[in-house]
Design an enzyme around this catalytic site. Structure first.
Site, mmCIF file in Angstrom:
data_model
loop_
_atom_site.group_PDB
_atom_site.id
_atom_site.type_symbol
_atom_site.label_atom_id
_atom_site.label_comp_id
_atom_site.label_asym_id
_atom_site.label_seq_id
_atom_site.Cartn_x
_atom_site.Cartn_y
_atom_site.Cartn_z
ATOM 1 N N SER A 141 -7.065 -28.879 -1.395
ATOM 2 C CA SER A 141 -7.477 -29.769 -2.736
ATOM 3 C C SER A 141 -6.896 -31.086 -2.247
ATOM 4 O O SER A 141 -5.767 -30.927 -1.795
ATOM 5 C CB SER A 141 -7.191 -29.365 -3.828
ATOM 6 O OG SER A 141 -7.404 -30.173 -4.896
ATOM 7 N N TYR A 154 -1.001 -25.905 -9.560
ATOM 8 C CA TYR A 154 -2.057 -26.098 -8.655
ATOM 9 C C TYR A 154 -1.975 -26.821 -7.442
ATOM 10 O O TYR A 154 -1.946 -26.458 -6.096
ATOM 11 C CB TYR A 154 -3.261 -26.557 -9.320
ATOM 12 C CG TYR A 154 -4.627 -26.814 -8.445
ATOM 13 C CD1 TYR A 154 -5.540 -25.634 -8.466
ATOM 14 C CD2 TYR A 154 -5.028 -27.804 -8.220
ATOM 15 C CE1 TYR A 154 -6.542 -25.572 -7.773
ATOM 16 C CE2 TYR A 154 -6.289 -27.922 -7.426
ATOM 17 C CZ TYR A 154 -7.158 -26.842 -7.391
ATOM 18 O OH TYR A 154 -8.267 -26.912 -6.668
HETATM 19 N N1 LIG Z 1 -14.341 -28.273 -7.737
HETATM 20 C C1 LIG Z 1 -13.398 -29.096 -7.208
HETATM 21 O O1 LIG Z 1 -13.586 -30.185 -7.634
HETATM 22 C C2 LIG Z 1 -12.501 -28.705 -6.323
HETATM 23 C C3 LIG Z 1 -11.816 -29.669 -5.856
HETATM 24 C C4 LIG Z 1 -10.539 -29.242 -5.037
HETATM 25 C C5 LIG Z 1 -10.734 -28.220 -4.419
HETATM 26 N N2 LIG Z 1 -11.391 -27.084 -4.825
HETATM 27 C C6 LIG Z 1 -11.127 -25.720 -4.354
HETATM 28 O O2 LIG Z 1 -12.345 -25.026 -4.020
HETATM 29 C C7 LIG Z 1 -12.434 -23.756 -4.167
HETATM 30 C C8 LIG Z 1 -13.833 -23.535 -4.844
HETATM 31 O O3 LIG Z 1 -13.743 -23.807 -5.877
HETATM 32 P P1 LIG Z 1 -14.965 -24.174 -6.931
HETATM 33 O O4 LIG Z 1 -14.865 -25.612 -7.500
HETATM 34 O O5 LIG Z 1 -16.273 -23.755 -6.056
HETATM 35 O O6 LIG Z 1 -14.747 -22.983 -8.243
HETATM 36 P P2 LIG Z 1 -15.734 -22.052 -9.074
HETATM 37 O O7 LIG Z 1 -14.876 -21.476 -9.890
HETATM 38 O O8 LIG Z 1 -17.109 -22.353 -8.791
HETATM 39 O O9 LIG Z 1 -15.571 -20.862 -7.543
HETATM 40 C C9 LIG Z 1 -14.552 -20.082 -7.464
HETATM 41 C C10 LIG Z 1 -15.031 -18.727 -7.274
HETATM 42 O O10 LIG Z 1 -13.764 -17.881 -6.733
HETATM 43 C C11 LIG Z 1 -13.813 -16.589 -7.079
HETATM 44 N N3 LIG Z 1 -12.509 -16.108 -7.517
HETATM 45 C C12 LIG Z 1 -11.466 -16.292 -8.149
HETATM 46 N N4 LIG Z 1 -10.447 -15.540 -8.319
HETATM 47 C C13 LIG Z 1 -10.705 -14.773 -7.049
HETATM 48 C C14 LIG Z 1 -10.020 -13.597 -6.383
HETATM 49 N N5 LIG Z 1 -8.941 -13.032 -6.807
HETATM 50 N N6 LIG Z 1 -10.697 -12.947 -5.711
HETATM 51 C C15 LIG Z 1 -12.053 -13.350 -5.118
HETATM 52 N N7 LIG Z 1 -12.641 -14.232 -5.822
HETATM 53 C C16 LIG Z 1 -12.222 -15.102 -6.638
HETATM 54 C C17 LIG Z 1 -14.289 -16.898 -8.641
HETATM 55 O O11 LIG Z 1 -15.104 -15.793 -9.285
HETATM 56 C C18 LIG Z 1 -15.348 -17.937 -8.497
HETATM 57 O O12 LIG Z 1 -16.791 -17.435 -7.985
HETATM 58 C C19 LIG Z 1 -11.093 -23.401 -4.755
HETATM 59 O O13 LIG Z 1 -10.210 -23.106 -3.970
HETATM 60 C C20 LIG Z 1 -10.930 -24.700 -5.732
HETATM 61 O O14 LIG Z 1 -9.240 -24.726 -5.830
HETATM 62 C C21 LIG Z 1 -12.301 -27.351 -5.949
#
Ligand SMILES: NC(=O)c1ccc[n+]([C@@H]2O[C@H](COP(=O)([O-])OP(=O)(O)OC[C@H]3O[C@@H](n4cnc5c(N)ncnc54)[C@H](O)[C@@H]3O)[C@@H](O)[C@H]2O)c1
Length: 259
Positions: A141, A154
């Site tokens: 991130s 985080y």
């Molecule tokens: N959306 C953003 O702005 C953003 C920015 C930077 C980084 N990220 C990172 O991108 C990645 C995806 O995030 P997203 O925004 O798509 O979120 P999201 O919440 O849409 O998807 C995350 C998925 O991970 C699954 N998950 C959570 N805990 C889990 C576990 N213990 N085992 C297996 N699956 C699990 C959840 O059920 C969910 O389906 C994450 O690592 C997040 O930190 C997101």
């Protein structure tokens, strides 16, 4: 068809960025394993992909459990006999100051966001070593590169992901395994909308502020990250290793308006 005949695992592929990566890889020719803790969402992703004509398999997986991650790798081996690409994407966040973060929130954040990546790498390496090739992509991130008030724990976990990526890259390059990370900016997903913006006192103000600070004046979409993952997964990035690819529309390059 950059990923023709490749076998890929995407963790957290039941939603947001992971779901988009899974579909993008499938369109590029890969068979994708949907490894997700939320059974309903994971099965839905796999079903949607099958309906669109792409092979996929759902595996109920908790990335914070060593036994579960080991089983994810073993079942992929049993079913397909190889593993070419692993995307450690599953993650979560709590929007709270360091002072107010509970130890449970600290542990959960570290267990899923950092230990989950460690376990994925640890258990995928033996299989990739045997094959003499593999590409691992860890979703970090921009919060792992810069600090954001309310995202301290985080940030610590995601900064760890960036460093763990480099360590895994330098240890395993000699086996033909590349390890890279992607640092997304603000991407429109349930995590951004519910766990970050939605958990603040004034979601509209935070949303406006994030837009104001982005040079492209828009939020990223999951497909923006999926395209970066596709590049890192395939042949076009053969000499890219240990890299942290920032995909944020310029957010972290922007220090503020001067005039
Ligand atoms: N959306 C953003 O702005 C953003 C920015 C930077 C980084 N990220 C990172 O991108 C990645 C995806 O995030 P997203 O925004 O798509 O979120 P999201 O919440 O849409 O998807 C995350 C998925 O991970 C699954 N998950 C959570 N805990 C889990 C576990 N213990 N085992 C297996 N699956 C699990 C959840 O059920 C969910 O389906 C994450 O690592 C997040 O930190 C997101």
């Amino acid at each position: 068809m950059d990923l023709k005949n490749k076998i890929a695992i995407v963790t957290g592929a039941g939603s947001g960025i992971g779901k988009s990566i899974a579909k993008t890889f499938a369109k590029a020719g890969a068979t994708v394993v949907i490894a997700e803790i939320n059974e309903e969402n994971g099965r839905n992703t796999a079903m949607e992909m099958k309906e669109e004509g792409y092979p996929s398999m759902y595996l109920n997986t908790d990335v914070s459990s060593s036994a579960s991650v080991q089983s994810m790798i073993e079942q992929t081996n049993d079913q397909f006999g190889r593993l070419d690409i692993l995307v450690n994407n599953a993650g979560l966040e709590y929007f709270t100051t360091i002072e107010e973060t509970t130890e449970e929130q600290w542990s959960k954040t570290m267990d899923v966001n950092l230990k989950g990546v460690f376990l994925g790498i640890k258990h995928a390496i033996p299989m990739m070593k045997k094959q003499g090739q593999g590409s691992i992509i860890n979703i970090a991130s921009v919060a792992g590169l810069s600090a954001w008030p309310g995202l301290g724990v985080y940030s610590a976990a995601k900064g760890g992901v960036v460093q763990l990526t480099k360590a895994a890259a330098v240890e395993n390059g000699k086996y033909g395994i590349r390890v890279n990370s992607i640092s997304p900016g603000a991407i429109r997903t349930p995590l951004l909308e519910e766990q970050y913006i939605g958990s603040t006192n004034d979601p509209a103000a935070l949303e406006a502020e994030l837009l104001k600070r982005n040079p492209l004046k828009r939020f990223g979409m999951p497909d923006d990250i999926a395209e970066a993952a596709l590049y890192l997964a395939g042949e076009r990035s053969q000499f890219v290793n240990g890299h942290s690819l920032v995909v944020d529309g310029g957010l972290t390059s922007f220090v503020g308006e001067l005039i």
